[in-house]
Enzyme design. Structure first.
Site, mmCIF file in Angstrom:
data_model
loop_
_atom_site.group_PDB
_atom_site.id
_atom_site.type_symbol
_atom_site.label_atom_id
_atom_site.label_comp_id
_atom_site.label_asym_id
_atom_site.label_seq_id
_atom_site.Cartn_x
_atom_site.Cartn_y
_atom_site.Cartn_z
ATOM 1 C CD GLU A 1 -3.045 -0.926 2.286
ATOM 2 O OE1 GLU A 1 -2.838 -0.136 3.225
ATOM 3 O OE2 GLU A 1 -4.061 -1.640 2.209
ATOM 4 C CD GLU B 1 -4.468 -5.614 3.536
ATOM 5 O OE1 GLU B 1 -3.255 -5.843 3.374
ATOM 6 O OE2 GLU B 1 -4.915 -4.676 4.231
HETATM 7 C C1 IDC Z 1 -2.926 -3.806 10.514
HETATM 8 C C2 IDC Z 1 -3.215 -4.934 11.485
HETATM 9 C C3 IDC Z 1 -2.878 -4.506 12.899
HETATM 10 C C4 IDC Z 1 -1.439 -4.021 12.946
HETATM 11 C C5 IDC Z 1 -1.203 -2.932 11.911
HETATM 12 C C6 IDC Z 1 0.256 -2.530 11.835
HETATM 13 O O1 IDC Z 1 -4.571 -5.319 11.372
HETATM 14 O O2 IDC Z 1 -3.082 -5.565 13.803
HETATM 15 O O3 IDC Z 1 -1.141 -3.526 14.219
HETATM 16 O O4 IDC Z 1 -1.593 -3.391 10.619
HETATM 17 O O5 IDC Z 1 0.375 -1.255 11.354
HETATM 18 C C7 IDC Z 1 -4.047 -2.250 5.781
HETATM 19 C C8 IDC Z 1 -2.697 -2.839 5.827
HETATM 20 C C9 IDC Z 1 -2.573 -3.830 6.970
HETATM 21 C C10 IDC Z 1 -3.322 -3.369 8.198
HETATM 22 C C11 IDC Z 1 -4.814 -3.326 7.839
HETATM 23 C C12 IDC Z 1 -5.701 -2.892 8.994
HETATM 24 O O6 IDC Z 1 -2.303 -3.417 4.607
HETATM 25 O O7 IDC Z 1 -1.205 -3.979 7.263
HETATM 26 O O8 IDC Z 1 -3.131 -4.307 9.218
HETATM 27 N N1 IDC Z 1 -5.000 -2.416 6.703
HETATM 28 O O9 IDC Z 1 -5.354 -1.620 9.416
HETATM 29 N N2 IDC Z 1 -4.525 -1.435 4.833
HETATM 30 C C13 IDC Z 1 -5.762 -1.067 5.172
HETATM 31 C C14 IDC Z 1 -6.089 -1.684 6.359
#
Ligand code: IDC
Length: 333
Positions: free
Chosen positions: A173, A261
């Site tokens: 991302e 995702e």
């Molecule tokens: C989130 C995880 C969370 C973790 C965080 C780290 O759910 O537990 O602490 O990352 O920064 C994304 C990302 C993905 C995110 C997820 C939810 O690709 O890494 O995971 N998310 O926030 N993009 C949109 C949402």
């Protein structure tokens, strides 16, 4: 003599028929798998297709960060997912957060590479597809770790060159000012060149600006080359009609998109789930036969996790082990 000869031929024919049917039946039950039936996936126009050129829909689950939840990267977890209709595993290799690949030292890099290897091998033995995801996030500009990415992808693309089930996602991302399409293109051209120097055919998924939402920008100025797809990400509780329109416009315009995702929760990965919006998204993805991969395979106490926080098992799950998000997902898969 003549009559006897005819009978003999008939008998032979019957035996051959029996053997063929038994092989076919066996193939359909014990041995058929997503990969054995569909072979290497390819990009054809806006569609992901199988070896015969027929549309193939990726139904995937993403791991949480590999350093956070390594325990799910093993056979019984993948096998249980396969039973729920999952055909693809995404291995999320964070670059910076929590023991990320680019900031945690050589020892940990080795550990992460071993984990990826286990993931690829177990998915392969089960006939599932596997996406190796270079999970940039706080490092919004993919150019930040371009050198590491080039080395990493060249190494693994070479290692898995003979595998027909491995896809490469080169920047999860991109975001912020540095995550512009200009920077992504410059990064992607370099990394794609590295991969293609050793692996000509695997699908490469390229992230898009604004946390892989701006597929319209990519559609206006796509990359050159074959078997390249673009990432689109959504979280149903945050992203609604305007983003659906953006996705639909790009796909209608001919851009090959994989939803590498998505979640049912808010974009934070937590908060309320919006199943009504999730159903709308699901309808749209089905209409265009778009591949999708759900976040995430973990029992973390956050609503996007597919397992309940109380579930300690790393495979062999029952319905009651799945969170509300997990139950929804495996019902639609
Ligand atoms: C989130 C995880 C969370 C973790 C965080 C780290 O759910 O537990 O602490 O990352 O920064 C994304 C990302 C993905 C995110 C997820 C939810 O690709 O890494 O995971 N998310 O926030 N993009 C949109 C949402």
């Amino acid at each position: 003599m003549k009559r006897k000869g005819k009978l003999h031929l008939l008998e032979l024919g019957l035996v051959a028929l029996l053997i063929i049917t038994s092989c076919l039946c066996h193939g359909n039950t014990a041995q058929a798998s997503p990969v054995s039936s569909n072979g290497r996936l390819q990009v054809k126009g806006a569609q992901i297709v199988n070896k015969e050129g027929k549309p193939f829909v990726i139904k995937g689950v993403s791991t949480h960060g590999l350093s956070w939840y390594p325990q799910y990267v093993q056979k019984s977890a993948f096998q249980s997912l396969k039973k729920q209709g999952v055909n693809t595993i995404r291995l999320a290799l964070y670059t910076e957060e929590y023991n990320g690949y680019c900031n945690s030292g050589k020892e940990n890099q080795k550990k992460l590479e071993q984990l990826i290897d286990t993931g690829v091998r177990e998915a392969t033995s089960l006939g599932m597809y596997v996406i190796i995801d270079w999970h940039i996030l706080s490092d919004g500009n993919p150019l930040t770790h371009k050198k590491e990415a080039k080395n990493f992808f060249k190494k693994i693309a070479k290692k898995y060159n003979s595998y027909t089930n491995v896809l490469y996602e080169i920047c999860n991302e991109p975001n912020g000012d540095g995550g512009s399409w200009k920077n992504i293109k410059s990064y992607a051209n370099a990394v794609i060149k590295s991969i293609r120097s050793v692996n000509k055919k695997a699908i490469i998924i390229v992230g898009t600006p604004t946390w892989s939402q701006d597929v319209d920008v990519a559609a206006g100025n796509p990359l050159k080359g074959s078997n390249i797809a673009y990432a689109f990400h959504f979280y149903a509780s945050t992203h609604k009609d305007d983003l659906r329109n953006k996705l639909e416009g790009a796909v209608k315009g001919g851009l090959p998109v994989i939803v590498s995702e998505f979640g049912l929760s808010e974009a934070s990965g937590n908060g309320t789930l919006d199943l009504k919006e999730a159903n709308k998204w699901n309808k749209l993805l089905n209409r265009y036969k778009l591949g999708r991969v759900c976040w995430s395979l973990s029992n973390k106490d956050e609503s996007s996790a597919l397992l309940k926080p109380s579930c300690q098992k790393t495979g062999g799950w029952k319905q009651s082990d799945f969170s509300k998000a997990g139950k929804w997902l495996f019902k639609v898969y």
